[in-house]
Design an enzyme around this catalytic site. Structure first.
Site, PDB file in Angstrom:
ATOM      1  N   GLU A   1       4.024  -4.086  12.358  1.00 54.98           N
ATOM      2  CA  GLU A   1       2.995  -3.066  12.117  1.00 54.98           C
ATOM      3  C   GLU A   1       1.900  -3.752  11.331  1.00 54.98           C
ATOM      4  OE1 GLU A   1       3.153  -0.311  13.551  1.00 54.98           O
ATOM      5  OE2 GLU A   1       5.261   0.035  13.953  1.00 54.98           O
TER       6      GLU A   1
ATOM      7  N   GLU B   1       7.679   2.117  16.027  1.00 59.18           N
ATOM      8  CA  GLU B   1       8.678   2.636  15.099  1.00 59.18           C
ATOM      9  C   GLU B   1       8.679   4.147  15.212  1.00 59.18           C
ATOM     10  OE1 GLU B   1       7.169   0.852  11.368  1.00 59.18           O
ATOM     11  OE2 GLU B   1       8.943  -0.437  11.467  1.00 59.18           O
TER      12      GLU B   1
ATOM     13  N   ASN C   1       0.812  -1.236   0.000  1.00 58.85           N
ATOM     14  CA  ASN C   1       0.000   0.000   0.000  1.00 58.85           C
ATOM     15  C   ASN C   1       0.834   1.268   0.000  1.00 58.85           C
ATOM     16  OD1 ASN C   1       0.675  -0.520   2.735  1.00 58.85           O
ATOM     17  ND2 ASN C   1      -1.004   0.771   3.411  1.00 58.85           N
TER      18      ASN C   1
ATOM     19  N   CYS D   1      -3.151   1.973   6.211  1.00 60.64           N
ATOM     20  CA  CYS D   1      -3.488   1.239   7.435  1.00 60.64           C
ATOM     21  C   CYS D   1      -4.188   2.130   8.459  1.00 60.64           C
ATOM     22  CB  CYS D   1      -2.224   0.666   8.043  1.00 60.64           C
ATOM     23  SG  CYS D   1      -0.956   1.922   8.313  1.00 60.64           S
TER      24      CYS D   1
HETATM   25  P1  NAD Z   1       0.119  -8.962   3.505  1.00 58.74           P
HETATM   26  O1  NAD Z   1       0.244  -9.367   4.917  1.00 58.74           O
HETATM   27  O2  NAD Z   1      -0.741  -9.755   2.596  1.00 58.74           O
HETATM   28  O3  NAD Z   1       1.565  -8.942   2.808  1.00 58.74           O
HETATM   29  C1  NAD Z   1       2.608  -8.149   3.330  1.00 58.74           C
HETATM   30  C2  NAD Z   1       3.926  -8.780   2.954  1.00 58.74           C
HETATM   31  O4  NAD Z   1       4.054 -10.031   3.603  1.00 58.74           O
HETATM   32  C3  NAD Z   1       4.111  -9.038   1.465  1.00 58.74           C
HETATM   33  O5  NAD Z   1       5.434  -8.753   1.108  1.00 58.74           O
HETATM   34  C4  NAD Z   1       3.834 -10.535   1.366  1.00 58.74           C
HETATM   35  O6  NAD Z   1       4.469 -11.153   0.267  1.00 58.74           O
HETATM   36  C5  NAD Z   1       4.428 -11.016   2.667  1.00 58.74           C
HETATM   37  N1  NAD Z   1       3.902 -12.305   3.152  1.00 58.74           N
HETATM   38  C6  NAD Z   1       2.656 -12.814   2.999  1.00 58.74           C
HETATM   39  N2  NAD Z   1       2.564 -14.006   3.615  1.00 58.74           N
HETATM   40  C7  NAD Z   1       3.777 -14.261   4.172  1.00 58.74           C
HETATM   41  C8  NAD Z   1       4.309 -15.324   4.935  1.00 58.74           C
HETATM   42  N3  NAD Z   1       3.569 -16.390   5.267  1.00 58.74           N
HETATM   43  N4  NAD Z   1       5.599 -15.250   5.345  1.00 58.74           N
HETATM   44  C9  NAD Z   1       6.363 -14.182   5.041  1.00 58.74           C
HETATM   45  N5  NAD Z   1       5.907 -13.139   4.305  1.00 58.74           N
HETATM   46  C10 NAD Z   1       4.627 -13.174   3.884  1.00 58.74           C
HETATM   47  O7  NAD Z   1      -0.318  -7.432   3.540  1.00 58.74           O
HETATM   48  P2  NAD Z   1      -0.682  -6.503   2.295  1.00 58.74           P
HETATM   49  O8  NAD Z   1      -1.976  -6.971   1.711  1.00 58.74           O
HETATM   50  O9  NAD Z   1       0.505  -6.375   1.418  1.00 58.74           O
HETATM   51  O10 NAD Z   1      -0.876  -5.090   3.016  1.00 58.74           O
HETATM   52  C11 NAD Z   1      -2.091  -4.674   3.571  1.00 58.74           C
HETATM   53  C12 NAD Z   1      -2.102  -4.915   5.074  1.00 58.74           C
HETATM   54  O11 NAD Z   1      -1.021  -4.234   5.679  1.00 58.74           O
HETATM   55  C13 NAD Z   1      -3.338  -4.380   5.765  1.00 58.74           C
HETATM   56  O12 NAD Z   1      -3.741  -5.290   6.745  1.00 58.74           O
HETATM   57  C14 NAD Z   1      -2.859  -3.086   6.411  1.00 58.74           C
HETATM   58  O13 NAD Z   1      -3.607  -2.655   7.518  1.00 58.74           O
HETATM   59  C15 NAD Z   1      -1.472  -3.473   6.794  1.00 58.74           C
HETATM   60  N6  NAD Z   1      -0.630  -2.294   6.991  1.00 58.74           N
HETATM   61  C16 NAD Z   1      -0.278  -1.927   8.262  1.00 58.74           C
HETATM   62  C17 NAD Z   1       0.499  -0.793   8.467  1.00 58.74           C
HETATM   63  C18 NAD Z   1       0.896  -0.347   9.850  1.00 58.74           C
HETATM   64  O14 NAD Z   1       1.762   0.512   9.958  1.00 58.74           O
HETATM   65  N7  NAD Z   1       0.324  -0.891  10.900  1.00 58.74           N
HETATM   66  C19 NAD Z   1       0.923  -0.046   7.376  1.00 58.74           C
HETATM   67  C20 NAD Z   1       0.540  -0.448   6.098  1.00 58.74           C
HETATM   68  C21 NAD Z   1      -0.230  -1.587   5.908  1.00 58.74           C
END
Ligand code: NAD
Length: 478
Positions: free
Chosen positions: A255, A459, A156, A289
């Site tokens: 996060e 962070e 995102n 997020c």
């Molecule tokens: P996601 O969890 O699907 O993927 C994030 C990353 O994790 C990607 O690089 C993906 O390839 C990797 N990944 C997925 N499964 C994995 C596994 N089993 N082992 C290791 N790596 C793995 O998230 P997304 O769809 O890319 O992003 C959206 C999510 O991120 C939403 O839930 C959003 O709220 C959250 N987010 C949180 C923050 C924060 O600061 N709290 C900021 C931005 C996004």
């Protein structure tokens, strides 16, 4: 920008690949290499080798200079970064030009500056009488890097969020292996080019592309050579990573997701509250997020607020697409589910039709819902799209109970002109960040992170430097 791995100072794209799809119109942008276990192994080995080399004993001054060189390198290729981020995410050029790329530069510059204010040796104490009868002793604490840091980032805010971890990790003297989201590999590849040009030693920064489960993400986070994991993404992914990291007791900084509440009190400046909620629910089509998905409005102003928010949502123009066909389908499924659960759709509720190339992309309408019970899945689960549910409340305590009745706890927003109420309510909302009469104002030195299922750790500024380094106590008998 052709996506490539960057391992031990070498660009490579061996092995299989998968297509990169533009969310704006569904066109194919190129191919992304899928890192095998061997590529991930090579990256971790290269990072370990870098730590045994000159980087392992580099001074804070030299590391600050390296960070500044990276910031300068991003600045010099500013428009290329904008192009890459816009193509991968479908966001507006304005957003990339004013948020993504400047923040990436700011991340490197701010950690270069912070290094100067931070003593490498700290907390010197001389405590006579507290050495177990062994006489006087002098204790001092040295901070040292953790080692090889795995960074896993989401789609995102690809460049902003990855550099938010890379910069402090390098500032503390670690070596990094980054695995960006499979949906958004381009700015990471460009960053590797910048780091290569900036002359950081081979292996200090490594980049591997690919998917998460049973692929590069899992290979990396379960790797015995990884000393710490910094992850941003969904809470369920965080749980999977934690399970994978448990065998090696690898420390994590997480996060995670949110279901962020906004509380609008009847004494609020309603214009500001409506404006603010339009921003907090619909910016980047809700794919931040920190976006608001639950709005609770004090009953005397509830009807007016709903009408005004609905009108504004219906009039929104130029909102960006969802990141992928899969995510569009997920958001639309939640719109359908909300209807099935009894929602009134005040605005939006479907997919738009533009009559041009955007119809090949993954757009959904900004949507305002009312009338759902708090138990509805559309009210409890993170949708991560341009949607909010608005519900009334009658008392401050009820508002707090509604806001806090969530497995998540990332961010919240209060709208009130009553100063005492703001101070009374803010500390009682169970989120890591509380904004009052504003949303998403960020000072990079402040603690950033979530409570409950929204994360582990903080962070920002010193908080990041604390995670990416380890205090070691040295005790000398005098
Ligand atoms: P996601 O969890 O699907 O993927 C994030 C990353 O994790 C990607 O690089 C993906 O390839 C990797 N990944 C997925 N499964 C994995 C596994 N089993 N082992 C290791 N790596 C793995 O998230 P997304 O769809 O890319 O992003 C959206 C999510 O991120 C939403 O839930 C959003 O709220 C959250 N987010 C949180 C923050 C924060 O600061 N709290 C900021 C931005 C996004």
């Amino acid at each position: 920008m052709k996506a490539e791995h960057y391992v031990g100072g070498v660009f490579r794209s061996d092995g299989t690949s998968f297509p990169l799809i533009a969310p704006a119109d569904g066109s194919e942008l190129g191919a992304v290499p899928e890192a095998t276990r061997e590529v991930v192994d090579d990256a971790v080995t290269a990072a370990q080798a870098a730590l045994r080399g000159p980087w392992g004993t580099t001074s804070a001054e030299d590391r600050a200079a390296a960070l500044r060189a990276v910031a300068d390198g991003i600045q010099a290729r500013f428009e290329e970064f904008v192009d890459a981020e816009v193509a991968d995410t479908g966001r507006s050029r304005e957003f990339a030009r004013t948020v993504d790329v400047p923040r990436a530069i700011g991340n490197f510059r701010s950690y270069a500056e912070l290094l100067y204010g931070r003593p490498e040796r700290a907390y010197t104490t001389q405590i006579p009488g507290w050495s177990g009868g062994a006489g006087e002793a002098l204790n001092y604490t040295v901070r040292r890097p953790l080692g090889v840091v795995a960074i896993i980032s989401p789609w995102n805010l690809p460049l902003l969020l990855s550099t938010w971890k890379i910069a402090p990790a390098l500032a503390c003297g670690n070596a990094v292996v980054l695995k960006p989201s499979e949906e958004t590999p381009s700015t990471a590849t460009l960053l590797a080019r910048v780091i290569d040009d900036a002359g950081l030693p081979d292996g200090v920064f490594n980049l591997v592309h690919g998917h998460g489960p049973d692929a590069a993400g899992e290979f990396l986070t379960g790797h015995p050579g990884v000393d710490a994991i910094a992850f941003t993404g969904e809470s369920a992914t965080g749980a999977a990573i934690m399970r994978n990291a448990a065998d090696h007791v690898t420390p994590v900084s997480f996060e995670l997701g949110g279901k962020n509440p906004a509380l609008v009190f009847a004494d609020a400046d309603l214009d500001a509250a409506v404006d603010g909620t339009v921003r907090s629910s619909f910016t980047h089509s809700g794919q931040i997020c920190l976006c608001t998905e639950r709005v609770y409005v004090e009953r005397p102003v509830f009807d007016e607020f709903v009408v005004r928010l609905g009108e504004r949502a219906s009039a929104l123009d130029g909102y960006g697409p969802m990141i992928s066909a899969g995510h569009r389908d997920k958001v639309l499924a939640y719109y359908g589910l909300a209807r099935d659960e009894g929602a009134t759709v005040v605005a939006g509720g479907g997919a738009p039709s533009f009559g041009d190339e955007r119809d090949g992309g993954f757009h959904v309408e900004p949507t305002v819902l009312t009338g759902l019970p708090e138990t509805a899945r559309a009210v409890r689960e993170e949708i991560f799209g341009p949607v909010c549910h608005v519900a009334p409340f009658d008392t401050e305590d009820e508002a707090l109970a509604l806001a806090n009745d969530s497995p998540y706890g990332l961010a919240s927003t209060l709208w009130t002109r009553d100063l005492s109420r703001a101070h009374r309510v803010a500390p009682r909302v169970e989120t890591g960040i509380v904004w009052v009469n504003c949303w998403n104002i960020r000072d990079l030195r402040t603690p950033f992170g979530g409570v409950k299922a929204s994360g582990i750790g903080r962070e920002g500024g010193e908080y990041s430097l604390d995670f990416f380094s380890e205090p070691v106590n040295v005790c000398i008998q005098i």
